[in-house]
Design a protein around this motif. Structure first.
Motif, short mmCIF file in Angstrom:
data_model
loop_
_atom_site.label_atom_id
_atom_site.label_comp_id
_atom_site.label_asym_id
_atom_site.label_seq_id
_atom_site.Cartn_x
_atom_site.Cartn_y
_atom_site.Cartn_z
N LYS A 79 0.78 -1.01 -0.06
CA LYS A 79 0.18 0.02 0.05
C LYS A 79 0.85 1.31 0.02
N PRO A 80 0.36 2.39 -0.28
CA PRO A 80 1.21 3.74 -0.33
C PRO A 80 1.41 4.09 0.99
N CYS A 81 2.81 4.45 1.40
CA CYS A 81 3.03 4.68 2.57
C CYS A 81 3.60 6.44 2.71
N TYR A 82 3.44 6.91 1.63
CA TYR A 82 3.77 8.32 1.34
C TYR A 82 3.19 9.13 0.26
N THR A 83 2.47 10.12 0.24
CA THR A 83 1.67 10.80 -0.82
C THR A 83 2.03 12.02 -1.01
N GLY A 84 3.21 12.48 -0.46
CA GLY A 84 3.59 13.91 -0.82
C GLY A 84 3.60 14.69 0.58
N GLY A 85 4.35 15.71 0.51
CA GLY A 85 4.40 16.70 1.55
C GLY A 85 5.86 16.45 2.42
N LYS A 86 5.92 16.56 3.75
CA LYS A 86 7.02 16.72 4.58
C LYS A 86 7.25 15.22 4.90
N ILE A 87 8.61 15.13 5.04
CA ILE A 87 9.09 13.76 5.23
C ILE A 87 10.35 14.19 6.35
N THR A 88 10.33 13.04 7.30
CA THR A 88 11.63 13.56 8.32
C THR A 88 12.25 12.09 8.50
N LEU A 89 13.60 12.25 8.62
CA LEU A 89 14.50 11.00 9.33
C LEU A 89 14.65 11.24 10.62
N CYS A 90 14.48 9.94 11.44
CA CYS A 90 14.57 10.18 12.69
C CYS A 90 16.25 9.89 13.16
N LYS A 91 16.58 10.33 14.45
CA LYS A 91 17.78 10.46 14.72
C LYS A 91 18.64 9.01 14.58
#
Length: 755
Positions: A9-21
């Motif tokens: 299934k889709p997990c990201y459809t656009g916009g902000k995305i962040t990488l955890c520490k």
């Protein structure tokens, strides 16, 4: 028997995305949810969702203990995070149309920007606004707090090429101008050095002690993001990693003022929108405009992993014959190869427009694709290299098919109604060649939607928008017959693996079977409520699987015309593609909902379970007969309850009543039952109490139940809800009235006889 066992299934459809520490988890916006995605596998570990009021942006605190989200209604929600689990601990009224949310260094302040040209600063976790900057001249895009806690400064990127900075103590605003186009992002090298990237193809180095330009670097590419890869020290120069519309990831050395040449660039199909990197991590994460997430090695920039955030509509699918893999066309110029065990994708780049069709060769060594860029390409499935390119079509290639017995030829169908045959007998996996067709015919008056080669490689069938199906011989493509009868476009044709029969699906909502002897229609299957977009044979040619534009997947028994509905999804989700594993272990479907679904054949397991249950049933029935014969009523009662035999349970309880078994003994039996078995007995009790012959046993059981359990325990069962008790009481009143009438009449008879 087919069962849906797994989905991508889709997990990201656009916009902000962040990488955890940790560098192992991504936070991705996905429609109305925020997903925690594992970077190595692409698996969604957990999710925060709000279907009623979807999220527009979010901000993660530096210590990653809190997540501040903005909703479409303008409401802000604060979540406490712990080991990928979340708990909403508060909400407050914010402002609408949020574009970005950031925290300061210690997480005590959060800033938000909106498309209404407003920037606000909030106290966290109290949620009250400390600063509000309204009526800005330009639209703010990205926000950044100064990395030094003592310097309460907020920076914003603007579309006019300026960088705004606010001193939160003095509330003084300052505009830093050097770019001629939108500033896309900022990155801090040290407390007094900052770099900015812009769509004016310039990187600017700022001195934050004087707020002036220290240096500018022309990079000849519109940049979308910049990140500090390595901070400067006495020994090492400062390195930046940048990306933009060209889709090339590059490392820029500030000391040399040039790109480093010892890192090979990695190209993506569309431009880069975001670059994520954590100091100390060996990975660089790149997000592209088509919502793909690429994981690169920090040192070499070699690609390690791909996460398909949103595959858009799935247009075509074909399974590999000797591996649990599938080739997927995703409404893009990239071809995806999925491992069905892990759903890990590999992308093949080369086409310059949307790929429209794909098919894997009979031995699984080659993959042929056709595209709207008017070309076909043949790829090796092992190392994913393009070994054949043909640019001779002049129109979009709408269908493609391989030989079923070898790799000697490929046949393509075109939007202009032509069919071409290519000789691929000299195909090699070592070098790329250009190929010309050996034969070309005008087959149809309109688009060729589908092609299929017969199992013996003697015939090729083509279906078209002109509502006809044409049968041509191989290798001269001589016309053998025309199949007419469909009232709309023919979307798919498929040869039977065992009979001289062809199946077709059409926009007239039907599936038809055609005889290849006299080219007549021998059977029509009706049951779909929308255009039937595809049909495939399964179960050794005894079944047909069809899929349609209303989200339905049907299975038809060819001989009895029996219909089995496999999938009944959202009518708006068209099932564009479906492919059956050559070994018929599974089939894979996909459509407009961006989900890749794996359906597994559980017929063998179902048959084994059925036989096992039948054997167990026979064994239990024999055991029950023996127990009844030996008058072991307690064991017989428990076995009959476990076998779900209400009539036998009633007979056993009737014998226990006749033998005057005490209610205390029966109470011990009820206490030994699990919750499910006891609930089943209560449902039997309601049925018994509804008729006269079973009312005696029903009240006998009720008496034992009331002695065995407290009232709160019984109220947990649905049979003892208000409605269930009303049903019991109404029938019990009727039985008591009848018993009372019988008692009075017997007393009257006794009086008459005695006098």
């Amino acid at each position: 028997m087919w069962k849906l066992t797994k989905q991508h299934k889709p997990c990201y459809t656009g916009g902000k995305i962040t990488l955890c520490k940790s560098g192992e988890v991504l936070l991705c916006l996905n429609s109305h949810a925020i997903n925690f995605v594992h970077l190595a596998t692409g698996e969604v570990k957990s999710s925060i969702s709000d279907s009623a009021d979807g999220f527009t942006s979010y901000g993660l605190s530096p210590c990653e203990s809190h997540l501040l989200t903005s909703c479409q209604s303008g409401l802000f929600k604060l979540f406490q995070l712990s080991n990928l689990s979340s708990k909403c601990i508060g909400s407050f009224r914010g402002h609408p149309a949020i574009t970005d949310i950031v925290f300061n260094v210690d997480g005590s302040l959060a800033a938000s920007s909106s498309s209404t040209r407003v920037v606000k600063v909030w106290r966290i976790p109290e949620g009250f606004c400390t600063h509000s900057f309204n009526a800005l001249e330009q639209l703010p895009t990205r926000l950044h707090f100064h990395p030094q806690l003592s310097r309460l400064e907020l920076f914003a990127c603007f579309h006019d090429g300026s960088i705004g900075t606010w001193n939160l103590q003095s509330r003084r605003f300052m505009a830093l101008k050097n770019h001629l186009n939108s500033v896309t992002n900022l990155a801090f090298i040290s407390d007094d050095l900052m770099v900015s990237s812009g769509r004016d193809k310039v990187i600017t180095l700022w001195d934050l002690s004087s707020y002036k330009v220290k240096d500018s670097f022309v990079v000849y590419e519109a940049l979308e993001d910049v990140s500090v890869l390595q901070k400067s020290s006495s020994d090492d120069p400062c390195q930046l990693i940048v990306g933009g519309r060209s889709g090339i990831l590059r490392i820029f050395d500030l000391n040399r003022k040039s790109f480093l040449k010892d890192h090979p660039p990695q190209c993506t199909a569309l431009g880069i929108t975001q670059i994520l990197h954590k100091f100390g991590s060996s990975l660089v994460v790149v997000v592209t405009a088509d919502h793909n997430i690429f994981v690169h090695d920090r040192a070499t920039l070699e690609r390690r992993n791909v996460i398909l955030g949103n595959v858009d509509e799935i247009l075509d699918i074909d399974c590999f014959p000797n591996a649990d893999s599938v080739a997927v066309v995703m409404n893009s110029s990239e071809l995806a190869l999925f491992d069905l065990c892990t759903f890990q994708p590999s992308l093949l780049f080369g086409h310059t427009a949307i790929i429209s069709c794909v098919q894997v060769s009979f031995d699984g060594k080659f993959i042929a694709t056709g595209s709207k860029d008017t070309t076909i390409r043949i790829w090796t499935s092992q190392d994913h290299r393009c070994v054949v390119l043909s640019q001779t079509h002049g129109e979009s290639v709408s269908s493609i098919t391989w030989s079923k017995k070898s790799t000697k030829f490929v046949i393509t169908g075109c939007k202009n109604g032509t069919i071409r045959m290519f000789d691929t007998s000299a195909l090699k996996s070592t070098s790329m060649i250009t190929m010309e067709p050996t034969l070309r015919i005008i087959a149809h008056a309109k688009d060729v939607n589908t092609l299929a080669v017969s199992p013996n490689d003697a015939l090729v069938a083509s279906g078209s928008q002109d509502r006809t199906i044409k049968i041509h011989s191989i290798p001269n493509l001589e016309l053998k017959g025309v199949l007419t009868g469909h009232k709309r476009s023919v979307w798919k044709v498929s040869f039977s693996p065992v009979d001289r029969v062809l199946a077709s699906s059409s926009g007239d909502k039907t599936v038809k079977l055609w005889s290849l002897d006299d080219f007549s229609c021998i059977k029509t299957f009706e049951g779909h409520t929308a255009s039937v977009l595809g049909v495939r044979y399964s179960m050794a040619g005894t079944r047909l699987i069809s899929h349609s534009a209303d989200g339905m997947i049907h299975q038809w028994n060819i001989h009895s015309s029996e219909l089995t509905v496999l999938s009944d999804s959202d009518p708006d989700n068209k099932v564009w593609a479906l492919s059956v594993d050559p070994q018929e272990r599974y089939f894979v479907s996909g459509g407009s909902d961006s989900c890749l679904s794996l359906w597994t054949d559980l017929s063998k397991e179902y048959e084994e379970n059925t036989n096992q249950k039948a054997d167990e049933q026979i064994r239990h029935e024999h055991e029950l007969t023996v127990l009844m014969k030996d008058s072991q009523l307690r064991k017989a009662l428990l076995l009959a309850i476990r076998m779900e035999k209400p009539r036998i349970v009633l007979d056993i309880l009737s014998k226990m009543v006749d033998l005057s078994v005490s209610t205390s003994e029966l109470s011990q039996i009820w206490k030994s039952l699990d919750h499910e078995s006891l609930g089943r007995c209560l449902s039997y009790l309601q049925d018994w109490n509804a008729f006269h012959s079973g009312s005696r046993v029903a009240h006998y059981v009720l008496n034992a139940l009331f002695r065995a359990f407290e009232a709160p325990s019984l109220l947990s069962f649905p049979q003892f809800t208000e409605l269930g008790l009303a049903s019991l009481v109404s029938y019990s009143d009727r039985h008591l009235v009848r018993a009372d009438t019988l008692l009075r009449n017997s007393q009257l008879l006794d009086f008459v006889c005695s006098s």
